[in-house]
Scaffold this motif. Structure first.
Motif, PDB file in Angstrom:
ATOM      1  N   UNK A 139      30.782  42.067  29.431  1.00 26.53           N
ATOM      2  CA  UNK A 139      30.796  43.491  30.027  1.00 26.53           C
ATOM      3  C   UNK A 139      30.750  43.377  31.381  1.00 26.53           C
ATOM      4  N   UNK A 140      30.812  44.951  31.953  1.00 24.70           N
ATOM      5  CA  UNK A 140      31.245  45.167  33.285  1.00 24.70           C
ATOM      6  C   UNK A 140      29.898  45.582  34.056  1.00 24.70           C
ATOM      7  N   UNK A 141      29.849  45.294  35.144  1.00 23.87           N
ATOM      8  CA  UNK A 141      28.907  45.559  36.090  1.00 23.87           C
ATOM      9  C   UNK A 141      29.174  47.102  36.605  1.00 23.87           C
ATOM     10  N   UNK A 142      28.430  48.091  36.782  1.00 26.24           N
ATOM     11  CA  UNK A 142      28.753  49.415  37.150  1.00 26.24           C
ATOM     12  C   UNK A 142      28.957  49.356  38.768  1.00 26.24           C
ATOM     13  N   UNK A 143      29.818  48.715  39.264  1.00 29.01           N
ATOM     14  CA  UNK A 143      30.117  48.960  40.603  1.00 29.01           C
ATOM     15  C   UNK A 143      31.741  49.150  40.866  1.00 29.01           C
ATOM     16  N   UNK A 144      31.910  49.517  42.247  1.00 26.59           N
ATOM     17  CA  UNK A 144      33.325  49.986  42.446  1.00 26.59           C
ATOM     18  C   UNK A 144      34.187  48.984  42.411  1.00 26.59           C
ATOM     19  N   UNK A 145      34.038  47.873  42.939  1.00 25.52           N
ATOM     20  CA  UNK A 145      35.083  46.748  42.605  1.00 25.52           C
ATOM     21  C   UNK A 145      34.951  46.178  41.233  1.00 25.52           C
ATOM     22  N   UNK A 146      34.359  46.470  40.445  1.00 25.60           N
ATOM     23  CA  UNK A 146      34.134  45.760  39.019  1.00 25.60           C
ATOM     24  C   UNK A 146      33.583  44.445  39.091  1.00 25.60           C
ATOM     25  N   UNK A 147      32.983  43.857  37.978  1.00 26.05           N
ATOM     26  CA  UNK A 147      32.387  42.541  37.921  1.00 26.05           C
ATOM     27  C   UNK A 147      32.361  42.498  36.254  1.00 26.05           C
ATOM     28  N   UNK A 148      32.818  41.010  35.861  1.00 25.54           N
ATOM     29  CA  UNK A 148      32.415  40.896  34.586  1.00 25.54           C
ATOM     30  C   UNK A 148      31.462  39.953  34.302  1.00 25.54           C
ATOM     31  N   UNK A 149      30.552  40.033  33.411  1.00 26.69           N
ATOM     32  CA  UNK A 149      29.252  39.378  33.390  1.00 26.69           C
ATOM     33  C   UNK A 149      29.591  38.046  32.164  1.00 26.69           C
ATOM     34  N   UNK A 150      29.078  37.020  32.538  1.00 29.90           N
ATOM     35  CA  UNK A 150      28.845  35.857  31.643  1.00 29.90           C
ATOM     36  C   UNK A 150      27.648  35.458  31.567  1.00 29.90           C
ATOM     37  N   UNK A 151      27.107  35.149  30.418  1.00 27.71           N
ATOM     38  CA  UNK A 151      25.674  34.661  30.260  1.00 27.71           C
ATOM     39  C   UNK A 151      25.560  33.285  29.997  1.00 27.71           C
ATOM     40  N   UNK A 152      25.041  32.760  31.039  1.00 23.67           N
ATOM     41  CA  UNK A 152      24.798  31.365  31.350  1.00 23.67           C
ATOM     42  C   UNK A 152      23.386  30.752  30.718  1.00 23.67           C
ATOM     43  N   UNK A 153      22.460  31.497  30.491  1.00 21.36           N
ATOM     44  CA  UNK A 153      20.994  31.085  30.365  1.00 21.36           C
ATOM     45  C   UNK A 153      20.373  32.345  29.565  1.00 21.36           C
ATOM     46  N   UNK A 154      18.926  31.853  29.163  1.00 21.74           N
ATOM     47  CA  UNK A 154      18.312  32.901  28.826  1.00 21.74           C
ATOM     48  C   UNK A 154      16.614  32.564  28.985  1.00 21.74           C
ATOM     49  N   UNK A 155      15.947  33.382  29.036  1.00 28.11           N
ATOM     50  CA  UNK A 155      14.551  33.249  29.292  1.00 28.11           C
ATOM     51  C   UNK A 155      13.998  32.657  28.064  1.00 28.11           C
ATOM     52  N   UNK A 156      12.397  31.927  28.123  1.00 19.79           N
ATOM     53  CA  UNK A 156      11.922  31.373  26.991  1.00 19.79           C
ATOM     54  C   UNK A 156      10.717  32.117  26.506  1.00 19.79           C
TER      55      UNK A 156
END
Length: 432
Positions: A172-189
């Motif tokens: 999914x995309x961050x709501x910023x002017x230049x755009x950015x795509x998210x990759x999930x690399x970890x998770x909380x315990x």
């Protein structure tokens, strides 16, 4: 049918099966989705391994055998959370398409990804092309109940590889002017705790001068809620930088204040940078005219990767202050957070695939606030990443807002993008 049409049809079938996991052992009945997927793969030549640790709780692994190179395993869960049907305006299990979206429980969490994974793996099998390493799609049961009858059990008993794994949720995309795509690399315990206090029993008509357990537990709840400080690591620094805030806002966020600047992602962004402590269950008494002598509070605590259970207890004791000696702390479900590196062959393949669909858009690694089956890959010594792909209008906030929601839905554009992105990544990583 095209890959996207095949994915969409399978997604509708999976939703209609209604494999609702209410956290009891006999719920879920993922056997329905397992049977649907076995029928889907019939005649494709894949190796099928079926697992049933409890009646009806079926997981299935479908493998296209490779030439001995690095394997790739796709973990898609097939259970969904319950629904409050009175709050839905559509049939939760009707898989209705309307206005460019498909509605149904599990549409976003995570059946559209599960369907895309299955469609892509079947395509590889039917093509006759032999991948460089084993390609496995696993339809996992029981993810919504932390995987005890699903991925956790599979990690202990199944034979497929956990070395390189993909699952929910990313792209999914961050709501910023230049755009950015998210990759999930970890998770909380998980660091669940029960805090118990004791007081004076007695008749409800004579409370004066008594040590009231209910009053004490209320003060305990007040003290422990939201107590943890900022943990500013490289992931947090890069996440804040990606938003391109003005220098003053950026500096405030990097020091742990001003989270309202994130808008709809305020709560998520706070969770990504803090140990979170949420009072969720409170119990005391039974009769309205009896002063209870015992009261207890349960806390949903989520530590970040690297934070230990001992650190969690230290945070609680410090927050309790002079009450600490009178509070019993009991450990419930405890699991350490997990994280994969932001480099390496699979991570690089994800970034290259994102660039194929959205050229020049930066990739931002994030930590998931909730759990997924990927933690079992990381604990087994492998890497695990959340991977999907969304259109530009689907921000991280809008996607997270669909999870477990009323009228849950997924954009048809995202079904198409995710299916094509998985096909591209499989070709890139396995040459198939």
């Amino acid at each position: 049918m095209t890959l996207t049409e095949t994915t969409l049809t399978l997604l509708q079938d999976l939703i209609k099966n209604g494999c609702v996991n209410d956290l009891t052992a006999d719920s879920g009945q993922e056997v329905r989705n397992a049977d649907t997927l076995e029928a889907f793969f019939a005649g494709s030549g894949v190796r099928v391994e079926r697992y049933e640790p409890h009646p009806g709780r079926v997981s299935v692994a479908f493998t296209v055998e490779g030439d001995g190179g690095e394997p790739l395993t796709l973990l898609g869960h097939t259970d969904v959370v319950p629904v409050d049907e009175a709050k839905w305006t559509r049939d939760p299990f009707g898989a209705e398409i309307d206005g460019g979206r498909l509605y149904g429980r599990g549409a976003t969490d995570m059946l559209y990804i599960t369907a895309a994974m299955a469609a892509c793996v079947r395509d590889v099998a039917l093509s006759g092309a032999r991948p460089s390493g084993d390609l496995t799609f696993v339809a996992c049961a029981d993810e919504e109940a932390r995987g005890g009858l699903g991925a956790k059990w599979l990690a202990e008993h199944a034979s497929f590889s956990w070395a390189n794994c993909l699952s929910e949720e990313g792209g999914s995309h961050l709501p910023v002017s230049s755009d950015a795509l998210v990759v999930v690399v970890g998770e909380k315990g998980a660091a669940q705790r029960r805090l118990t206090v004791h007081g004076d029993a007695g008749h409800g008509s004579t409370p004066h001068g008594r040590d009231l357990a209910v009053s004490r537990i209320a003060e305990v709840a007040r003290r422990v809620a939201g107590v943890a400080p900022l943990r500013a690591d490289d992931l947090w620094h890069d996440y804040v930088k990606a938003w391109k805030f003005d220098p003053e806002t950026e500096a405030a966020l990097l020091s742990g204040s001003g989270y309202s600047a994130f808008g709809e992602l305020e709560q998520y962004s706070h969770a990504m940078s803090h140990l979170t402590v949420a009072p969720t269950v409170l119990r005391a008494g039974g009769a309205i005219n009896v002063l209870p002598s015992t009261a207890w509070l349960e806390l949903d605590i989520r530590p970040l990767p690297g934070q230990t259970q001992e650190e969690v207890d230290e945070v609680l004791v410090e927050a309790l202050g002079d009450l600490a000696d009178s509070v019993e702390i009991t450990h419930l479900i405890c699991e350490d957070g997990t994280v994969s590196p932001t480099s390496g062959p699979l991570f690089d393949a994800i970034c290259a695939t994102f660039d194929e669909f959205f050229p020049g858009v930066p990739v931002v690694p994030t930590i998931a606030a909730g759990g997924s089956d990927l933690r079992f890959a990381r604990r087994s010594g492998g890497v695990g990443y959340g991977f999907a792909l969304h259109g530009r209008s689907e921000t991280l906030g809008s996607v997270l807002g669909q999870l477990h929601s009323h009228d849950e839905s997924v954009a048809l554009e995202d079904v198409d993008l995710t299916a094509r992105a998985y096909r591209s990544l499989i070709r890139r990583f396995l040459g198939a």
